[in-house]
Design an enzyme around this catalytic site. Sequence first.
Site, mmCIF file in Angstrom:
data_model
loop_
_atom_site.group_PDB
_atom_site.id
_atom_site.type_symbol
_atom_site.label_atom_id
_atom_site.label_comp_id
_atom_site.label_asym_id
_atom_site.label_seq_id
_atom_site.Cartn_x
_atom_site.Cartn_y
_atom_site.Cartn_z
ATOM 1 N N HIS A 187 -2.425 -0.726 9.934
ATOM 2 C CA HIS A 187 -2.144 -2.217 9.976
ATOM 3 C C HIS A 187 -0.997 -2.395 10.810
ATOM 4 O O HIS A 187 -0.278 -1.307 11.102
ATOM 5 C CB HIS A 187 -1.789 -2.689 8.561
ATOM 6 C CG HIS A 187 -2.816 -3.086 7.561
ATOM 7 N ND1 HIS A 187 -3.664 -1.970 6.962
ATOM 8 C CD2 HIS A 187 -3.170 -4.223 7.083
ATOM 9 C CE1 HIS A 187 -4.332 -2.479 6.363
ATOM 10 N NE2 HIS A 187 -4.379 -4.123 6.258
ATOM 11 N N GLU B 67 0.842 -1.070 -0.117
ATOM 12 C CA GLU B 67 0.024 -0.168 -0.018
ATOM 13 C C GLU B 67 0.747 1.378 0.029
ATOM 14 O O GLU B 67 0.425 2.288 0.539
ATOM 15 C CB GLU B 67 -1.109 0.096 1.161
ATOM 16 C CG GLU B 67 -2.321 -0.961 0.912
ATOM 17 C CD GLU B 67 -3.330 -0.677 1.756
ATOM 18 O OE1 GLU B 67 -3.663 0.459 2.236
ATOM 19 O OE2 GLU B 67 -4.272 -1.347 1.819
#
Lengths: 388, 388
Positions: free
Chosen positions: A237, A49
């Site tokens: 995350h 990401e």
Amino acid sequence: MKPNFTLRLRVFNLNCWGIPYLSKHRADRVKRLGDFLNMESFDLALLEEVWSEQDFQDLRQKLLPTYPAAHYFRSGIIGSGLCVFSKHPIQEFTQHVFTLNGYPYMIHHGDWFCGKAVGLLVLHLSGLVLNAYVTHLHAEYNRQKDVYLAHRVAQAWELAQFIHHTSKKADMVLLCGDLNLHPKDLGCRLLKEWTGLCDAYLETRDFKAVSGLYISCKTFKTTTGHDPHSGTPLSDHEALMATLCVRHSPPQHTSSPSHGPAERSALISVLREAWTELDQGMAQALWWATITGYVIGLGLLLLALLCALAVGGGIREVVILLWTPSVGLVLGAGAVYLFHVQEAKGLCRARAELQHVLGRAREAQDLSPESQPALQPGRQEGDRAEEQ
Amino acid sequence: MKPNFTLRLRVFNLNCWGIPYLSKHRADRVKRLGDFLNMESFDLALLEEVWSEQDFQDLRQKLLPTYPAAHYFRSGIIGSGLCVFSKHPIQEFTQHVFTLNGYPYMIHHGDWFCGKAVGLLVLHLSGLVLNAYVTHLHAEYNRQKDVYLAHRVAQAWELAQFIHHTSKKADMVLLCGDLNLHPKDLGCRLLKEWTGLCDAYLETRDFKAVSGLYISCKTFKTTTGHDPHSGTPLSDHEALMATLCVRHSPPQHTSSPSHGPAERSALISVLREAWTELDQGMAQALWWATITGYVIGLGLLLLALLCALAVGGGIREVVILLWTPSVGLVLGAGAVYLFHVQEAKGLCRARAELQHVLGRAREAQDLSPESQPALQPGRQEGDRAEEQ
């Protein structure tokens, strides 16, 4: 290689949540991530990401002294978001973009535009070949009613096949990334059974290596909401940090290829499950293709009617008003139709590959003396039904 | 393996020209192809442009006694058109779909809709591992002004990388297919230099094999307009038939890995050429993205103007007439824009991979004593300019 040979490998993995304009405190987090990676000096840092190439370039500049080698995996429209920083020279790299990755009309989910992929790095460490893979599979938006399940299973299979076929000469195989899978999920089991990889989190002792090598996971840490040196989180995350230890294998630790009856049975079971999932996905794709086929037919009928009206000198305003939306309907439905035809082909391809492996695993099972009497009867019909 | 070991491998390859409704005498040609393959009983028959899956299934039924193993490679919307029939069991298979394959709006050329790919088959023959690849690259419609050149070079690179990374443990590598390349073309040279493969047509003695094996091409035949047993042609392409002979390598024939200064220099030269081609393709893709970006802007401006007209009670008929075409313009240009952004990413990815290999080849060249003094000066700047 000496008998007392030991190689220590420190690995970092993080889904960085680096969406330009949308992810909160992105610039600050990227900066702190760079500081953290520089300070910790891992052997390998694998990131997901990192959607902005500028973020990658900024990190690259910052990390250059500690991690001289780096690569950003480009694909799709937005990108794969994958990148890697390495303390050791990268000998080779390549990537494989997944055939299926969601739907272009699910714009709010965005996965289709990303071009999700798996990246491969080949490193030579102390005379050993390390194949390191980094990937990011389709997101799971609704675990209870997951419309992307077939695509994620197909991706897990493509990932497993890519690892299987590119790692045949590797001494060590390392897979990092965001799989969007729980350890017991079908995709995760499929990946583990077909590649022989072990989950470092669950099994910190045995790790995939060739015979003669033994890999153990010495330390395994994840962040818990904040990075270890500052109060605020690095991402939405958690980061994952592992220290792997590669040793010359003592005889009792030699990893044997997973060809025993128990492993074969587990492989057959997970392949059957994945086959069913892909089959259902294919039926769904074909159903959508059929529906959009009807819509195309309806749109064409409407256009014919409008032509007749125009020629017959009917209500001109209605013709003008409806002509372009009808053309739009036919073109839009045509695009969706083609997409689902391609989706069905992609799922069918993965199913055919799975089925071939399933067939060979069953042959091996039938030939093994332990299982021959118990498993033969009642299987013929199922086999035929699954033939491509 | 015994010193006097010999393996004979008979291979058939044909682009079948099997376009439903369009290719002439298709049913008859498929029937005759089946008869011919049955009669000749090759070890491996690799076919391209079998666009109809029904044709594949018909051939499969017919060839089952002679070629018990078969596979059809599915991809894209129409398919890859690739299939294979084998006398020997296929141990494993997988495929890689090329990232770039023409333009969706070039409907009359149709390549984009096919999902062109490379298929891999792993066969075990007399204890040796054979990796057989079958592929079909983008067609060449105009050799003088080839707008697909960058895509074909990118495909050749992806093909070379796929072979390079999946064949590391193979004893023999065989590539068949329709490359749409002349032997001296950039794509062909790139493929040969990076994989070490030899052209059976040009060099019938040396073929890619591991050290300790020696492969020669004993016979090499092509059809000449008609199939060998009937007056009418099998396809609009010629068929290719080769007999390969695999032997235990005598010392003077041991194929050495191509790491000499001459091979490195040839590799560097072809990599530079391909780099330039991909770079030009990228510039072209970005130019199209920019142009369509302007069109999107223009369309949005037109829509805003129409809104203003409608609110201000302007000419209603003009607003009605222009509204939907303007929306269509914005959406259409948007789709083309996204396509070219993705194209640029794909070309950039191939360029980055190429550049890495180029960098490593140059390092090796700089380190080799023969070339050190001659090649050092004046290169630094070029290197920097090409850095990703």
